[in-house]
Design an enzyme around this catalytic site. Structure first.
Site, PDB file in Angstrom:
ATOM      1  N   ASP A  50      -6.938  -1.306  -4.569  1.00  0.00           N
ATOM      2  CA  ASP A  50      -7.955  -0.905  -3.597  1.00  0.00           C
ATOM      3  C   ASP A  50      -8.866   0.173  -4.177  1.00  0.00           C
ATOM      4  OD1 ASP A  50      -6.737  -2.601  -1.743  1.00  0.00           O
ATOM      5  OD2 ASP A  50      -5.559  -0.981  -0.838  1.00  0.00           O
ATOM      6  N   ASP A  64       0.863  -1.182   0.000  1.00  0.00           N
ATOM      7  CA  ASP A  64       0.000   0.000   0.000  1.00  0.00           C
ATOM      8  C   ASP A  64       0.898   1.230   0.000  1.00  0.00           C
ATOM      9  OD1 ASP A  64      -2.441  -1.387   0.108  1.00  0.00           O
ATOM     10  OD2 ASP A  64      -2.341  -1.552   2.282  1.00  0.00           O
TER      11      ASP A  64
END
Length: 158
Positions: free
Chosen positions: A132, A112
């Protein structure tokens, strides 16, 4: 119909290229400010699901991801024909699911890197990635599609 699969392929490629770049250029925990204090690139790893839930549950994620991918492809071919919003939403979901699954398979965790501060409520949003974002946009589009289809159905009944 193949053209819609290009959306999923694009999401997967963009997701993996950005994650590769983060892994190559930044150490875990390293941050590069883009727009102080609202947006930064922050190298982070997540061994769980959204917001770090269910850390280390690889087999659970593997089973769920395979089931989700099969379900998306099934609905795409059986239910989404001639419905572009539904088709695009499913392909965004497919690309996002596969993008994060690739990380889990090859890295054991998801990379991330997008860190956002929402100024109105001073909320530091959980760090996320391209996959995401595609999943989130896909779900929003799916909700919009379902709501509008429901409205169309109600108008036909009257």
């Amino acid at each position: 119909m193949f053209k819609y699969y290009l959306i999923a392929i694009f999401v997967i490629i963009l997701d993996q290229l950005t994650k590769w770049r983060i892994v190559e250029k930044l150490d875990v925990g390293e941050e590069v400010t883009v727009w102080e204090p609202y947006l930064s690139i922050y190298s982070h790893r997540n061994g769980g699901a959204a917001w770090g839930l269910l850390q280390g549950q690889f087999w659970l994620f593997a089973i769920i991801t395979v089931a989700v991918v099969i379900g998306i492809i099934f609905y795409f071919h059986k239910e989404a024909k001639g419905q572009p919003v539904f088709q695009v939403s499913l392909m965004l979901l497919l690309g996002g699911a596969i993008g994060n699954f690739i990380d889990r398979i090859f890295r054991g965790e998801v990379v991330d890197f997008v860190s956002v501060l929402i100024p109105v409520i001073n909320y530091d949003f959980p760090i996320f990635n391209i996959a995401d974002a595609a999943l989130t946009i896909g779900v929003i589009m799916l909700i919009i599609y379902v709501l509008f289809e429901d409205q169309k159905g109600k108008k036909k009944v009257k």
